[in-house]
Scaffold this motif. Structure first.
Motif, PDB file in Angstrom:
ATOM      1  N   TYR A   1       1.120  -6.044 -16.098  1.00 54.25           N
ATOM      2  CA  TYR A   1       0.378  -6.768 -15.101  1.00 54.25           C
ATOM      3  C   TYR A   1       0.602  -8.258 -14.771  1.00 54.25           C
ATOM      4  O   TYR A   1       0.906  -8.357 -13.639  1.00 54.25           O
ATOM      5  CB  TYR A   1      -1.153  -6.771 -15.536  1.00 54.25           C
ATOM      6  CG  TYR A   1      -1.771  -7.447 -14.854  1.00 54.25           C
ATOM      7  CD1 TYR A   1      -2.463  -7.100 -13.563  1.00 54.25           C
ATOM      8  CD2 TYR A   1      -2.424  -8.883 -15.332  1.00 54.25           C
ATOM      9  CE1 TYR A   1      -3.075  -8.039 -12.735  1.00 54.25           C
ATOM     10  CE2 TYR A   1      -3.199  -9.728 -14.555  1.00 54.25           C
ATOM     11  CZ  TYR A   1      -3.511  -9.364 -13.132  1.00 54.25           C
ATOM     12  OH  TYR A   1      -4.422  -9.980 -12.511  1.00 54.25           O
ATOM     13  N   SER A   2       0.893  -8.982 -15.893  1.00 53.03           N
ATOM     14  CA  SER A   2       1.169 -10.398 -15.388  1.00 53.03           C
ATOM     15  C   SER A   2       2.255 -10.870 -14.780  1.00 53.03           C
ATOM     16  O   SER A   2       2.136 -11.554 -13.663  1.00 53.03           O
ATOM     17  CB  SER A   2       0.985 -11.128 -16.944  1.00 53.03           C
ATOM     18  OG  SER A   2       1.367 -12.560 -16.661  1.00 53.03           O
ATOM     19  N   ARG A   3       3.478 -10.272 -14.931  1.00 53.61           N
ATOM     20  CA  ARG A   3       4.594 -10.451 -14.195  1.00 53.61           C
ATOM     21  C   ARG A   3       4.258  -9.757 -12.740  1.00 53.61           C
ATOM     22  O   ARG A   3       4.835 -10.395 -11.890  1.00 53.61           O
ATOM     23  CB  ARG A   3       5.840  -9.890 -14.848  1.00 53.61           C
ATOM     24  CG  ARG A   3       6.187 -10.701 -16.000  1.00 53.61           C
ATOM     25  CD  ARG A   3       7.198  -9.992 -17.079  1.00 53.61           C
ATOM     26  NE  ARG A   3       8.009 -10.913 -17.965  1.00 53.61           N
ATOM     27  CZ  ARG A   3       8.387 -10.482 -18.950  1.00 53.61           C
ATOM     28  NH1 ARG A   3       8.465  -9.035 -19.235  1.00 53.61           N
ATOM     29  NH2 ARG A   3       8.913 -11.352 -19.873  1.00 53.61           N
ATOM     30  N   ALA A   4       3.786  -8.602 -12.662  1.00 57.10           N
ATOM     31  CA  ALA A   4       3.550  -7.835 -11.295  1.00 57.10           C
ATOM     32  C   ALA A   4       2.608  -9.013 -10.674  1.00 57.10           C
ATOM     33  O   ALA A   4       3.074  -9.044  -9.373  1.00 57.10           O
ATOM     34  CB  ALA A   4       3.089  -6.596 -11.640  1.00 57.10           C
ATOM     35  N   ALA A   5       1.712  -9.312 -11.104  1.00 61.73           N
ATOM     36  CA  ALA A   5       0.826 -10.261 -10.506  1.00 61.73           C
ATOM     37  C   ALA A   5       1.513 -11.433  -9.968  1.00 61.73           C
ATOM     38  O   ALA A   5       1.334 -11.809  -8.684  1.00 61.73           O
ATOM     39  CB  ALA A   5      -0.448 -10.783 -11.330  1.00 61.73           C
ATOM     40  N   GLU A   6       2.298 -12.109 -10.723  1.00 64.98           N
ATOM     41  CA  GLU A   6       3.271 -13.243 -10.241  1.00 64.98           C
ATOM     42  C   GLU A   6       4.068 -12.961  -9.165  1.00 64.98           C
ATOM     43  O   GLU A   6       4.293 -13.582  -8.186  1.00 64.98           O
ATOM     44  CB  GLU A   6       3.797 -13.814 -11.402  1.00 64.98           C
ATOM     45  CG  GLU A   6       4.586 -15.177 -11.138  1.00 64.98           C
ATOM     46  CD  GLU A   6       5.772 -15.164 -10.910  1.00 64.98           C
ATOM     47  OE1 GLU A   6       6.688 -16.054 -10.131  1.00 64.98           O
ATOM     48  OE2 GLU A   6       6.696 -14.057 -10.965  1.00 64.98           O
TER      49      GLU A   6
ATOM     50  N   LEU B   1       6.481  -0.943 -14.600  1.00 61.77           N
ATOM     51  CA  LEU B   1       7.837  -1.291 -15.030  1.00 61.77           C
ATOM     52  C   LEU B   1       7.546  -2.744 -15.804  1.00 61.77           C
ATOM     53  O   LEU B   1       8.544  -2.846 -16.616  1.00 61.77           O
ATOM     54  CB  LEU B   1       8.656  -1.194 -13.845  1.00 61.77           C
ATOM     55  CG  LEU B   1       9.251   0.110 -13.220  1.00 61.77           C
ATOM     56  CD1 LEU B   1       9.714  -0.171 -11.768  1.00 61.77           C
ATOM     57  CD2 LEU B   1      10.051   0.478 -14.223  1.00 61.77           C
ATOM     58  N   VAL B   2       6.917  -3.761 -15.280  1.00 58.08           N
ATOM     59  CA  VAL B   2       7.186  -5.009 -15.907  1.00 58.08           C
ATOM     60  C   VAL B   2       5.798  -5.417 -16.448  1.00 58.08           C
ATOM     61  O   VAL B   2       5.762  -6.605 -16.851  1.00 58.08           O
ATOM     62  CB  VAL B   2       7.724  -5.931 -14.608  1.00 58.08           C
ATOM     63  CG1 VAL B   2       8.809  -5.488 -14.102  1.00 58.08           C
ATOM     64  CG2 VAL B   2       6.433  -6.108 -13.537  1.00 58.08           C
TER      65      VAL B   2
ATOM     66  N   ASP C   1       0.794  -1.082   0.044  1.00 57.75           N
ATOM     67  CA  ASP C   1      -0.019  -0.187  -0.090  1.00 57.75           C
ATOM     68  C   ASP C   1       0.897   1.247   0.003  1.00 57.75           C
ATOM     69  O   ASP C   1       0.314   2.411   0.353  1.00 57.75           O
ATOM     70  CB  ASP C   1      -0.951  -0.117   1.244  1.00 57.75           C
ATOM     71  CG  ASP C   1      -0.278   0.086   2.757  1.00 57.75           C
ATOM     72  OD1 ASP C   1       1.130  -0.270   2.524  1.00 57.75           O
ATOM     73  OD2 ASP C   1      -0.869   0.604   3.567  1.00 57.75           O
ATOM     74  N   LEU C   2       2.144   1.335  -0.447  1.00 57.06           N
ATOM     75  CA  LEU C   2       3.131   2.440  -0.439  1.00 57.06           C
ATOM     76  C   LEU C   2       3.469   2.590  -1.894  1.00 57.06           C
ATOM     77  O   LEU C   2       4.508   3.264  -2.185  1.00 57.06           O
ATOM     78  CB  LEU C   2       4.196   2.194   0.595  1.00 57.06           C
ATOM     79  CG  LEU C   2       3.959   1.763   1.771  1.00 57.06           C
ATOM     80  CD1 LEU C   2       5.146   1.055   2.651  1.00 57.06           C
ATOM     81  CD2 LEU C   2       3.531   2.907   2.578  1.00 57.06           C
ATOM     82  N   GLY C   3       2.471   2.511  -2.700  1.00 58.33           N
ATOM     83  CA  GLY C   3       2.642   3.003  -4.086  1.00 58.33           C
ATOM     84  C   GLY C   3       3.352   1.820  -5.084  1.00 58.33           C
ATOM     85  O   GLY C   3       3.445   2.292  -6.261  1.00 58.33           O
ATOM     86  N   GLY C   4       3.732   0.977  -4.417  1.00 63.32           N
ATOM     87  CA  GLY C   4       4.368  -0.001  -5.230  1.00 63.32           C
ATOM     88  C   GLY C   4       3.709  -0.955  -6.184  1.00 63.32           C
ATOM     89  O   GLY C   4       4.254  -1.319  -7.149  1.00 63.32           O
ATOM     90  N   THR C   5       2.327  -1.182  -6.123  1.00 64.96           N
ATOM     91  CA  THR C   5       1.547  -2.064  -7.306  1.00 64.96           C
ATOM     92  C   THR C   5       1.499  -1.216  -8.406  1.00 64.96           C
ATOM     93  O   THR C   5       1.889  -1.724  -9.621  1.00 64.96           O
ATOM     94  CB  THR C   5       0.047  -2.142  -6.768  1.00 64.96           C
ATOM     95  OG1 THR C   5      -0.359  -0.776  -6.312  1.00 64.96           O
ATOM     96  CG2 THR C   5       0.150  -3.076  -5.398  1.00 64.96           C
ATOM     97  N   LYS C   6       1.139   0.064  -8.611  1.00 68.74           N
ATOM     98  CA  LYS C   6       1.279   0.840  -9.979  1.00 68.74           C
ATOM     99  C   LYS C   6       2.639   0.877 -10.457  1.00 68.74           C
ATOM    100  O   LYS C   6       2.914   0.466 -11.541  1.00 68.74           O
ATOM    101  CB  LYS C   6       0.763   2.071  -9.714  1.00 68.74           C
ATOM    102  CG  LYS C   6       0.709   2.856 -11.198  1.00 68.74           C
ATOM    103  CD  LYS C   6       0.023   4.036 -11.252  1.00 68.74           C
ATOM    104  CE  LYS C   6       0.306   4.917 -12.639  1.00 68.74           C
ATOM    105  NZ  LYS C   6      -0.113   4.187 -13.795  1.00 68.74           N
TER     106      LYS C   6
END
Length: 262
Positions: free
Chosen positions: A170-175, A167-168, A157-162
């Motif tokens: 959606y799919s890679r971020a989700a994994e 950067l990588v 919750d510190l801005g890292g999800t977006k």
């Protein structure tokens, strides 16, 4: 650089990069006995430093003392007056508190400032998100990045999800987020999370080279270029080209010694 009088409980210090480079400051997470874990005091003071940095500062280096960049949240936050106090607050008050903490992780939005995360060892959870909040990430080859929050029953919750998705993808971020696995430096470079990966004993030299290269660029040209890059994702190609034309006109007038006003 004037003293910022950091609260000793914040767990970091702020120093000039060198006597000859006052335009660069170094923020060193300095709780090596706790792998530079972070607390709300850390975040409150980082927000204050971000606001109070002198206008002469052009580059900020964020790094960790000891064996790790940052192991993320101090586990004491899961007891007493830590994170578990938030659900007992009114919703607006609880989310406002998180919104304030999120500002500690935004080191990209100022066009006049370039930030470098120099990462070695573990960057876990809030540590990973702090690195994601920098413009550039220089990684030692022993770096391990982990988005561990879901494994603890909470969310990043510190801005890292977006920032991670940008950067990588959606799919890679989700994994990465939904497995909580450790991401080694070589893979981070392959995915575009790292600007460079160097042997651990060469990280300081790589940071120094990067700082020197950044400071060699005209300050105003760098700020205009960073502003163009920051806005590119939300603009169409035509809009971006228009922004480039306007920025170039301002730069050429400045170089010619003319007033910026028409």
């Amino acid at each position: 650089m004037p003293s910022l009088d950091i609260d000793p409980e914040a767990g970091f210090r702020v120093d000039s990069f060198s006597e000859t480079r006052p335009e660069c400051v170094v923020i060193t997470l300095d709780r090596p006995d706790r792998l530079n874990s972070q607390t709300p005091t850390t975040w409150d003071e980082l927000v204050r430093v971000r606001r109070e940095l002198p206008g002469t500062v052009r580059v900020v280096v964020i790094r960790g003392a000891g064996r790790a960049f940052s192991a993320g949240l101090d586990r004491s936050l899961f007891a007493g007056e830590g994170l578990l106090a938030l659900p007992h607050l009114p919703p607006d008050e609880a989310t406002a508190r998180i919104a304030h903490w999120q500002q500690a992780f935004d080191w990209t939005s100022r066009p006049d400032l370039v930030s470098i995360a120099a990462v070695h060892g573990h960057a876990i959870g809030a540590g990973f998100q702090l690195a994601l909040g920098a413009d550039l990430r220089l990684l030692a080859d022993d770096a391990q990045l982990t988005m561990a929050e879901p494994t603890l029953g909470i969310v990043p919750d510190l801005g890292g999800t977006k920032r991670l998705v940008d950067l990588v993808g959606y799919s890679r971020a989700a994994e990465i987020c939904l497995t909580g696995r450790r991401l080694p430096a070589a893979e981070a470079l392959q995915l575009g999370l790292a600007s460079h990966v160097v042997p651990a004993d060469e990280l300081d030299a790589a940071v120094e080279r990067t700082v020197e290269a950044l400071l060699a660029i005209d300050r105003d040209a760098a700020a205009e270029t960073k502003a163009l890059l920051l806005g590119a994702a939300r603009r169409s190609q035509a809009e971006q080209e228009a922004a480039e034309r306007e920025a170039q006109y301002r730069r050429l007038r400045a170089l010619a010694g003319l007033d910026a006003e028409h």
